[in-house]
Design a protein around this motif. Sequence first.
Motif, PDB file in Angstrom:
ATOM      1  N   MET A  82       0.826  -1.218   0.000  1.00 13.90           N
ATOM      2  CA  MET A  82       0.000   0.000   0.000  1.00 13.90           C
ATOM      3  C   MET A  82       0.856   1.262   0.000  1.00 13.90           C
ATOM      4  SD  MET A  82      -1.817   0.240   3.662  1.00 13.90           S
ATOM      5  CE  MET A  82      -0.938   0.676   5.122  1.00 13.90           C
ATOM      6  N   TYR A  83       2.045   1.196   0.575  1.00 13.82           N
ATOM      7  CA  TYR A  83       2.930   2.369   0.556  1.00 13.82           C
ATOM      8  C   TYR A  83       3.447   2.609  -0.860  1.00 13.82           C
ATOM      9  CZ  TYR A  83       2.743   1.413   5.538  1.00 13.82           C
ATOM     10  OH  TYR A  83       2.297   1.167   6.810  1.00 13.82           O
ATOM     11  N   GLN A  84       3.716   1.546  -1.576  1.00 18.17           N
ATOM     12  CA  GLN A  84       4.121   1.670  -2.978  1.00 18.17           C
ATOM     13  C   GLN A  84       2.970   2.254  -3.797  1.00 18.17           C
ATOM     14  OE1 GLN A  84       7.664   1.113  -2.564  1.00 18.17           O
ATOM     15  NE2 GLN A  84       7.322   0.527  -4.655  1.00 18.17           N
ATOM     16  N   GLU A  85       1.781   1.748  -3.560  1.00 19.73           N
ATOM     17  CA  GLU A  85       0.608   2.174  -4.327  1.00 19.73           C
ATOM     18  C   GLU A  85       0.240   3.637  -4.062  1.00 19.73           C
ATOM     19  OE1 GLU A  85      -2.643   1.594  -6.976  1.00 19.73           O
ATOM     20  OE2 GLU A  85      -0.960   0.268  -6.571  1.00 19.73           O
ATOM     21  N   PHE A  86       0.224   4.039  -2.806  1.00 26.01           N
ATOM     22  CA  PHE A  86      -0.272   5.367  -2.442  1.00 26.01           C
ATOM     23  C   PHE A  86       0.807   6.356  -2.028  1.00 26.01           C
ATOM     24  CE2 PHE A  86      -3.778   2.388  -1.512  1.00 26.01           C
ATOM     25  CZ  PHE A  86      -4.675   2.849  -2.453  1.00 26.01           C
ATOM     26  N   GLY A  87       2.027   5.879  -1.791  1.00 26.68           N
ATOM     27  CA  GLY A  87       3.095   6.754  -1.350  1.00 26.68           C
ATOM     28  C   GLY A  87       3.022   7.028   0.144  1.00 26.68           C
ATOM     29  N   THR A  88       3.986   7.766   0.623  1.00 23.43           N
ATOM     30  CA  THR A  88       4.045   8.172   2.029  1.00 23.43           C
ATOM     31  C   THR A  88       4.450   9.639   2.059  1.00 23.43           C
ATOM     32  OG1 THR A  88       6.394   7.677   2.340  1.00 23.43           O
ATOM     33  CG2 THR A  88       4.839   5.853   2.692  1.00 23.43           C
ATOM     34  N   SER A  89       4.632  10.179   3.249  1.00 21.00           N
ATOM     35  CA  SER A  89       5.076  11.573   3.356  1.00 21.00           C
ATOM     36  C   SER A  89       6.499  11.735   2.836  1.00 21.00           C
ATOM     37  CB  SER A  89       4.985  12.046   4.807  1.00 21.00           C
ATOM     38  OG  SER A  89       5.841  11.279   5.635  1.00 21.00           O
ATOM     39  N   LYS A  90       7.239  10.632   2.727  1.00 22.50           N
ATOM     40  CA  LYS A  90       8.630  10.687   2.281  1.00 22.50           C
ATOM     41  C   LYS A  90       8.871   9.992   0.940  1.00 22.50           C
ATOM     42  CE  LYS A  90      10.194  10.875   7.000  1.00 22.50           C
ATOM     43  NZ  LYS A  90      11.069  10.405   8.022  1.00 22.50           N
ATOM     44  N   MET A  91       7.803   9.454   0.351  1.00 23.41           N
ATOM     45  CA  MET A  91       7.977   8.685  -0.887  1.00 23.41           C
ATOM     46  C   MET A  91       6.784   8.916  -1.802  1.00 23.41           C
ATOM     47  SD  MET A  91       8.339   4.556  -1.227  1.00 23.41           S
ATOM     48  CE  MET A  91       6.606   4.146  -1.209  1.00 23.41           C
ATOM     49  N   LEU A  92       7.057   9.201  -3.058  1.00 24.14           N
ATOM     50  CA  LEU A  92       5.980   9.358  -4.030  1.00 24.14           C
ATOM     51  C   LEU A  92       5.337   8.006  -4.318  1.00 24.14           C
ATOM     52  CD1 LEU A  92       7.653  11.786  -6.584  1.00 24.14           C
ATOM     53  CD2 LEU A  92       5.836  12.313  -4.950  1.00 24.14           C
ATOM     54  N   PRO A  93       4.059   8.006  -4.667  1.00 27.27           N
ATOM     55  CA  PRO A  93       3.408   6.736  -5.005  1.00 27.27           C
ATOM     56  C   PRO A  93       3.956   6.150  -6.298  1.00 27.27           C
ATOM     57  CG  PRO A  93       1.923   8.592  -5.406  1.00 27.27           C
ATOM     58  CD  PRO A  93       3.153   9.141  -4.758  1.00 27.27           C
ATOM     59  N   PRO A  98       2.041   3.675  -8.297  1.00 31.65           N
ATOM     60  CA  PRO A  98       0.842   2.849  -8.420  1.00 31.65           C
ATOM     61  C   PRO A  98       1.010   1.706  -9.423  1.00 31.65           C
ATOM     62  CG  PRO A  98       0.482   5.008  -9.393  1.00 31.65           C
ATOM     63  CD  PRO A  98       1.834   5.035  -8.763  1.00 31.65           C
ATOM     64  N   PHE A  99       0.436   0.587  -9.077  1.00 28.93           N
ATOM     65  CA  PHE A  99       0.464  -0.594  -9.936  1.00 28.93           C
ATOM     66  C   PHE A  99      -0.833  -1.377  -9.817  1.00 28.93           C
ATOM     67  CE2 PHE A  99       1.903  -1.795  -5.787  1.00 28.93           C
ATOM     68  CZ  PHE A  99       1.393  -3.051  -5.566  1.00 28.93           C
ATOM     69  N   PHE A 100      -1.400  -1.396  -8.635  1.00 29.20           N
ATOM     70  CA  PHE A 100      -2.543  -2.241  -8.323  1.00 29.20           C
ATOM     71  C   PHE A 100      -3.831  -1.719  -8.964  1.00 29.20           C
ATOM     72  CE2 PHE A 100      -5.641  -4.279  -5.525  1.00 29.20           C
ATOM     73  CZ  PHE A 100      -5.096  -5.542  -5.381  1.00 29.20           C
ATOM     74  N   PHE A 101      -4.197  -0.487  -8.665  1.00 28.66           N
ATOM     75  CA  PHE A 101      -5.440   0.061  -9.193  1.00 28.66           C
ATOM     76  C   PHE A 101      -5.346   0.379 -10.679  1.00 28.66           C
ATOM     77  CE2 PHE A 101      -6.211   0.614  -4.658  1.00 28.66           C
ATOM     78  CZ  PHE A 101      -7.470   0.047  -4.578  1.00 28.66           C
ATOM     79  N   ILE A 102      -4.147   0.629 -11.168  1.00 32.22           N
ATOM     80  CA  ILE A 102      -3.978   0.809 -12.609  1.00 32.22           C
ATOM     81  C   ILE A 102      -4.327  -0.489 -13.330  1.00 32.22           C
ATOM     82  CG2 ILE A 102      -2.299   1.187 -14.460  1.00 32.22           C
ATOM     83  CD1 ILE A 102      -0.876   3.158 -12.582  1.00 32.22           C
ATOM     84  N   ALA A 103      -3.873  -1.605 -12.787  1.00 39.86           N
ATOM     85  CA  ALA A 103      -4.197  -2.912 -13.382  1.00 39.86           C
ATOM     86  C   ALA A 103      -5.702  -3.129 -13.398  1.00 39.86           C
ATOM     87  CB  ALA A 103      -3.498  -4.030 -12.615  1.00 39.86           C
ATOM     88  N   PHE A 104      -6.362  -2.780 -12.300  1.00 39.77           N
ATOM     89  CA  PHE A 104      -7.814  -2.910 -12.236  1.00 39.77           C
ATOM     90  C   PHE A 104      -8.476  -2.016 -13.274  1.00 39.77           C
ATOM     91  CE2 PHE A 104     -11.830  -1.144 -10.707  1.00 39.77           C
ATOM     92  CZ  PHE A 104     -12.596  -2.295 -10.662  1.00 39.77           C
TER      93      PHE A 104
END
Length: 107
Positions: A71-82, A84-90
């Motif tokens: 989920m951090y990869q998908e949505f990012g964090t305060s220190k990391m840009l997202p 996205p891979f999961f919802f794009i596939a959907f």
Amino acid sequence: MTGVKAVIRNLEQYDKRVETEVAKALRTNILKMEAQAKLLAPVDTGYLRNSIFSTYSGMTATLSAGAEYAMYQEFGTSKMLPQPFFFIAFERQKEQLLADIKKALEG
């Protein structure tokens, strides 16, 4: 009321056929979503990509990512840009899934 039993029997067969076709559409499309998510997932060690899986049973299909940081990869964090891979596939597969279900319902 002749023919009522025949009509009921035909409706039951229709229901089973439609259910089978919708389940097939779900299975086909969830597998395509899984493949797309794996292609889009950012790769460092491959753990995230390998944690993506789908399940299906009857009229239910699920796409999941087991990596605890997915989920951090998908949505990012305060220190990391997202990334996205999961919802794009959907989103890429959604229209085809809906078209396949519509086709199954129309018989």
